[in-house]
Design a protein around this motif. Structure first.
Motif, PDB file in Angstrom:
ATOM      1  N   GLU A 151       0.739  -0.823  -0.104  1.00 14.91           N
ATOM      2  CA  GLU A 151      -0.055   0.147  -0.153  1.00 14.91           C
ATOM      3  C   GLU A 151       0.746   1.115   0.277  1.00 14.91           C
ATOM      4  OE1 GLU A 151      -3.699  -1.332   2.192  1.00 14.91           O
ATOM      5  OE2 GLU A 151      -2.385  -0.068   3.355  1.00 14.91           O
ATOM      6  N   CYS A 162       2.060   1.746  -3.322  1.00 11.15           N
ATOM      7  CA  CYS A 162       1.380   2.412  -4.413  1.00 11.15           C
ATOM      8  C   CYS A 162       0.479   3.840  -4.167  1.00 11.15           C
ATOM      9  CB  CYS A 162       0.305   1.544  -4.086  1.00 11.15           C
ATOM     10  SG  CYS A 162       0.129  -0.009  -4.478  1.00 11.15           S
ATOM     11  N   GLY A 163       0.513   4.374  -2.818  1.00  7.81           N
ATOM     12  CA  GLY A 163       0.498   5.103  -2.469  1.00  7.81           C
ATOM     13  C   GLY A 163       1.749   6.601  -2.736  1.00  7.81           C
ATOM     14  N   THR A 195       0.768   8.926   2.972  1.00  8.26           N
ATOM     15  CA  THR A 195       0.417   9.355   1.673  1.00  8.26           C
ATOM     16  C   THR A 195      -0.946   9.078   1.367  1.00  8.26           C
ATOM     17  OG1 THR A 195       0.088   6.601   1.064  1.00  8.26           O
ATOM     18  CG2 THR A 195       2.161   7.977   0.197  1.00  8.26           C
ATOM     19  N   GLY A 196      -2.149   7.877   2.533  1.00  9.15           N
ATOM     20  CA  GLY A 196      -3.236   7.985   2.578  1.00  9.15           C
ATOM     21  C   GLY A 196      -3.436   6.517   1.577  1.00  9.15           C
ATOM     22  N   PHE A 197      -3.243   6.478   0.899  1.00 10.48           N
ATOM     23  CA  PHE A 197      -3.554   5.031   0.691  1.00 10.48           C
ATOM     24  C   PHE A 197      -3.271   3.523   1.567  1.00 10.48           C
ATOM     25  CE2 PHE A 197      -2.981   1.696  -2.227  1.00 10.48           C
ATOM     26  CZ  PHE A 197      -3.535   1.852  -3.577  1.00 10.48           C
ATOM     27  N   TYR A 198      -4.687   3.074   1.137  1.00  8.75           N
ATOM     28  CA  TYR A 198      -5.157   1.896   1.898  1.00  8.75           C
ATOM     29  C   TYR A 198      -6.033   0.725   1.190  1.00  8.75           C
ATOM     30  CZ  TYR A 198      -3.822   4.404   6.154  1.00  8.75           C
ATOM     31  OH  TYR A 198      -2.549   4.832   7.060  1.00  8.75           O
ATOM     32  N   GLU A 221       1.405   6.034  -6.445  1.00  5.26           N
ATOM     33  CA  GLU A 221       0.260   8.112  -6.914  1.00  5.26           C
ATOM     34  C   GLU A 221       0.595   9.027  -6.833  1.00  5.26           C
ATOM     35  OE1 GLU A 221      -3.744   6.527  -5.268  1.00  5.26           O
ATOM     36  OE2 GLU A 221      -3.878   5.760  -7.058  1.00  5.26           O
ATOM     37  N   LYS A 222       1.413   9.451  -6.318  1.00  5.04           N
ATOM     38  CA  LYS A 222       1.799  10.677  -6.293  1.00  5.04           C
ATOM     39  C   LYS A 222       2.632  11.186  -7.240  1.00  5.04           C
ATOM     40  CE  LYS A 222       3.280  12.142  -2.126  1.00  5.04           C
ATOM     41  NZ  LYS A 222       3.934  11.841  -0.370  1.00  5.04           N
TER      42      LYS A 222
END
Ligand code: SAH
Ligand code: SF4
Ligand code: F3S
Length: 380
Positions: free
Chosen positions: A20, A23-24, A143-146, A27-28
């Motif tokens: 995760e 991934c975060g 990053t806030g990705f969950y 995406e950033k």
């Protein structure tokens, strides 16, 4: 070439959370993610080295991708084999260890540049590996990705310093490092703001947690107070760091799940000693008696290894009887697998395959019956 990234994860929850995080970060950096390897130009494997079987699965998966896609190997196998991965799997473009995951987006950008067909580049055919990092930067967790919109895994400590004699984790993840409690609480707060209601605190040995001021029980108390949080839990606990204060906290804290995963590994004192686990069978049994006394409707699960070097039928019986007596809700049973770097690797892997399989089967059958009776379906 499409810049979409597909990531496949192997191994424990730590790797699930690391995926995760990656991934975060991607995406950033402007990369798109996809659930389908066919739609991806970049394929990442976040790997596990804990048993030979885990590694074999990864090698065979990597071998399936010979279609010119960019391939990265991350995680524990990356750290275990470093640049040697390129010898066994020439289709791999880059290798990144667990403490270097912040570099993944930058590395992908570099590899994309030299892999573009119309640009003859000096980096052509270059391979990249980053496995020298010692520490992660705290910001990667924010990053806030969950993957799950309701539940978040939150790392409280990285690595492990227990050096159980069979285990590769300290060698691929490094010595234990504790995140600062204020950083952990900040991450949870951010997750709650995004609508997350459930949290699992993660570490290879969560009970050893301390940032100098806040210990594990205190951390649980602080998390329990957080507004918007409905439920939380933690994995994994080590018996030698587990005590009555934890059970009291579990009984008192209303948001904390009454769930303890406490690996026993073996019921034989002789084998526990060879495993360097730091407790005896009696210590373990007394501990869980307290747990069940103090925490009402408490769930208890465990890990077991059968066929550790020199394990006799009598040693195995001790483990079998312990499982029969304790009646775990679930138990994960593994056949011993020799690992590079470890102390146990120096011992002769002398329990023959046939006996390992027989012992594995016997314990699985016993536990299946217990789990069925206790209505726990989550066993394998
Ligand atoms: N930190 C956790 C998890 C470690 S890995 C803990 O201490 O429990 C998860 C499980 O894999 C371990 O509990 C152990 O049962 C199993 N395991 C680790 N190394 C192994 C090996 N070399 N062979 C077989 N099983 C192993
Ligand atoms: Fe491995 Fe032991 Fe650490 Fe668990 S506690 S990760 S089994 S060394
Ligand atoms: Fe495997 Fe690494 Fe976890 S070896 S069990 S993915 S810490």
């Amino acid at each position: 070439m499409t810049k979409k990234v597909y990531i496949k994860v192997f191994g424990c929850q730590m790797n699930v959370r690391d995926s995760e995080v990656i991934c975060g970060l991607l995406e950033k950096a402007g990369y798109g993610l996809t659930d389908s390897p066919d739609k991806a130009g970049i394929i990442l494997f976040n790997t596990c080295s804990v048993r030979q079987h885990a590694e074999d699965r990864v090698w065979s998966e990597i071998g399936r991708h010979k279609d010119g896609k960019i391939i990265g190997v991350l995680g524990c196998m990356a750290q275990n084999y470093k640049e040697k991965i390129f010898e066994r799997a020439p289709n791999v473009d880059f290798v990144v260890g667990p403490s270097d995951i912040d570099k993944v987006p930058g590395i992908i950008t570099r590899v994309c540049r030299y892999k573009l067909p119309d640009k003859a580049h000096s980096l052509n055919e270059a391979k990249i590996w980053e496995t020298g990092g010692e520490k992660r930067t705290g910001d990667i967790y924010h990053t806030g990705f969950y993957a799950d919109k309701d539940h978040a895994f939150v790392v409280i400590s990285e690595g492990c310093s227990n050096y159980c004699s069979y285990c590769v984790v300290p060698y691929v993840r490094g010595e234990i490092r504790h995140r600062m409690s204020r950083d952990i609480l900040k991450e949870i707060e951010e997750a709650l703001d995004k609508g997350i209601t459930k949290v699992t605190l993660l570490g290879q040995n969560v009970n050893a947690y301390s940032d100098g001021e806040v210990n594990f029980v205190k951390l649980l108390q602080l998390v329990n107070r957080m507004k918007g949080l409905q439920e939380f839990s933690f994995i994994t606990s080590h018996p030698k760091n587990t005590a009555v204060d934890l059970f009291k906290a579990m009984a008192e804290l209303e948001k904390l799940k009454k769930y303890l995963h406490l690996p026993l590994q073996s019921g034989s004192d002789r084998i526990l000693k060879l495993m360097n686990r730091g407790y005896s069978r009696k210590f373990y049994l007394d501990l869980i008696e307290e747990y069940r006394k103090i925490v009402k409707k408490a769930v208890l699960t465990t890990d077991i290894i059968v066929g550790f070097p020199t394990e006799t039928e009598d040693d195995f019986r001790d483990t079998y009887d312990a499982l029969k007596g304790v009646e775990f809700d679930c138990a994960y049973i593994f056949k011993y697998s020799p690992r590079t770097h470890t102390e146990a690797e120096k011992l002769d892997d002398d329990v023959v395959k046939k006996d390992k399989e027989k012992r594995h089967k016997l314990i699985l059958e016993l536990q299946k019956e217990i789990s069925r009776r206790k209505k726990c379906e989550n066993t394998f």
